[in-house]
Motif scaffolding. Sequence first.
Motif, PDB file in Angstrom:
ATOM      1  N   ILE A 240       0.821  -1.211   0.000  1.00 51.57           N
ATOM      2  CA  ILE A 240       0.000   0.000   0.000  1.00 51.57           C
ATOM      3  C   ILE A 240       0.857   1.263   0.000  1.00 51.57           C
ATOM      4  O   ILE A 240       0.757   2.097  -0.908  1.00 51.57           O
ATOM      5  N   ARG A 241       1.728   1.411   0.999  1.00 48.38           N
ATOM      6  CA  ARG A 241       2.418   2.693   1.176  1.00 48.38           C
ATOM      7  C   ARG A 241       3.659   2.840   0.307  1.00 48.38           C
ATOM      8  O   ARG A 241       3.868   3.891  -0.296  1.00 48.38           O
TER       9      ARG A 241
ATOM     10  N   SER B  75      -2.770  -4.867 -19.609  1.00 49.65           N
ATOM     11  CA  SER B  75      -1.931  -3.945 -20.385  1.00 49.65           C
ATOM     12  C   SER B  75      -2.249  -2.478 -20.118  1.00 49.65           C
ATOM     13  O   SER B  75      -1.526  -1.595 -20.580  1.00 49.65           O
ATOM     14  N   PHE B  76      -3.316  -2.215 -19.356  1.00 50.01           N
ATOM     15  CA  PHE B  76      -3.760  -0.845 -19.114  1.00 50.01           C
ATOM     16  C   PHE B  76      -2.656   0.016 -18.507  1.00 50.01           C
ATOM     17  O   PHE B  76      -2.394   1.135 -18.949  1.00 50.01           O
ATOM     18  N   VAL B  77      -1.994  -0.511 -17.490  1.00 54.28           N
ATOM     19  CA  VAL B  77      -0.966   0.245 -16.769  1.00 54.28           C
ATOM     20  C   VAL B  77       0.165   0.654 -17.699  1.00 54.28           C
ATOM     21  O   VAL B  77       0.621   1.803 -17.678  1.00 54.28           O
TER      22      VAL B  77
ATOM     23  N   THR C 104      -0.201   9.926 -12.092  1.00 54.59           N
ATOM     24  CA  THR C 104      -0.472  10.800 -10.938  1.00 54.59           C
ATOM     25  C   THR C 104      -1.641  11.738 -11.170  1.00 54.59           C
ATOM     26  O   THR C 104      -2.141  12.333 -10.213  1.00 54.59           O
ATOM     27  N   GLY C 105      -2.076  11.916 -12.400  1.00 50.53           N
ATOM     28  CA  GLY C 105      -3.127  12.887 -12.674  1.00 50.53           C
ATOM     29  C   GLY C 105      -2.550  14.236 -13.050  1.00 50.53           C
ATOM     30  O   GLY C 105      -1.329  14.409 -13.154  1.00 50.53           O
TER      31      GLY C 105
ATOM     32  N   ILE D 197      -3.218  10.981  -6.730  1.00 49.70           N
ATOM     33  CA  ILE D 197      -2.264   9.910  -7.037  1.00 49.70           C
ATOM     34  C   ILE D 197      -3.030   8.591  -7.044  1.00 49.70           C
ATOM     35  O   ILE D 197      -3.367   8.048  -5.999  1.00 49.70           O
ATOM     36  N   TRP D 198      -3.309   8.084  -8.235  1.00 51.95           N
ATOM     37  CA  TRP D 198      -4.151   6.900  -8.328  1.00 51.95           C
ATOM     38  C   TRP D 198      -3.339   5.651  -8.697  1.00 51.95           C
ATOM     39  O   TRP D 198      -3.762   4.535  -8.416  1.00 51.95           O
ATOM     40  N   GLY D 199      -2.179   5.830  -9.314  1.00 55.20           N
ATOM     41  CA  GLY D 199      -1.355   4.682  -9.699  1.00 55.20           C
ATOM     42  C   GLY D 199      -0.495   4.232  -8.530  1.00 55.20           C
ATOM     43  O   GLY D 199       0.685   4.554  -8.449  1.00 55.20           O
ATOM     44  N   THR D 200      -1.114   3.500  -7.591  1.00 60.95           N
ATOM     45  CA  THR D 200      -0.443   3.203  -6.331  1.00 60.95           C
ATOM     46  C   THR D 200      -0.135   1.714  -6.176  1.00 60.95           C
ATOM     47  O   THR D 200      -0.327   1.132  -5.115  1.00 60.95           O
ATOM     48  N   ASP D 201       0.360   1.099  -7.234  1.00 65.66           N
ATOM     49  CA  ASP D 201       0.750  -0.308  -7.156  1.00 65.66           C
ATOM     50  C   ASP D 201       2.069  -0.478  -7.905  1.00 65.66           C
ATOM     51  O   ASP D 201       2.473   0.376  -8.707  1.00 65.66           O
TER      52      ASP D 201
END
Length: 335
Positions: free
Chosen positions: A60-61, A119-121, A261-262, A193-197
């Motif tokens: 997560i972090r 493949s989206f990422v 990140t947007g 910040i939505w890409g958190t993986d």
Amino acid sequence: MIHPSLLKKQRILLAALALLIVLTIIIALGLGRSTVTFDRILPILLGQGSFKENFVLFSIRMPRILVTLLAGMALALSGAILQGITRNDLADPGIIGINSGAGVAIAVFFLFIPIDAGSFVYLLPVIAFFGASVTAVLIYIFSYRKQTGVQPIQLVLTGVGFSLALSGLMIVLISSAERTKVDFIAKWLAGNIWGTDWPFIWALLPWLVVLIPFTLYKANRLNLLAISEPVAIGVGVSIGKERIVLLGTAVALAASAVAVTGGISFVGLMAPHIAKALIGPRNQLFLPIAILIGGWLLLFADTIGHNILDPSGLPAGIMVSLIGAPYFLYLLLKK
């Protein structure tokens, strides 16, 4: 030839910024709704944590922290390049339309094209780069004059106009979309910040691994372009070619960052200015410092915003804007 005292000062500043980033990472690892005390962070990192502690830190972090840090670095370097090639201290990928172009491309891709989750990422930075590149080309064409070529101030003003137009287009695109998809685009626009993986890190990292060394290699060309066109021509620099190559580099850096990140502005504006104030305008000296300042600035903004309000926090883009807007006005009045 760079004076040894400046090189020593640069090393000290880089070490201080690296330490500041490490301290901010430790603070960010210890903050959040799932409690992980600061005295447990080191044992967890050394493999002595429980399942819950490992999940919180490593799943997560840590990915969020690294994505934010890398994106801030990319935005700072993009802003430094744009300020160099336009000779305008107010240039920033968010202000002159590059981020908006990337955002429109991502919105079209997300809203209207069937998406394969696997493949989206990895496609996102490519889609963002395509949208930002088309925008940059259009800005370049509309600011070009047959007699004088591309003048820096014209480039910036044209970019601001495109930024406003693309923001309007984004509103039109999302006005008739599904509610769930509109929510995603709205969060993207706010700089959430939505890409958190971990896959988002692997999608972003290659762009920086290639483009940071390339930009540092081009630092002397940036120095010449930042002085004046006659000087650059006098020492044999092909201004048009170099400007296009460096503009493409700035576009790629900004697009790869905002894809995960947007829409975040002002990092690319502030970081180069602070670095120049600390060590001077020579690109070989201030670019590495600007990269670290940009990474820390976005990480700091996200750490504060993510923990300041419950349940979802305040988007990093808004936090950066709260800092950056007054700084932008200060520069505008000063210049």
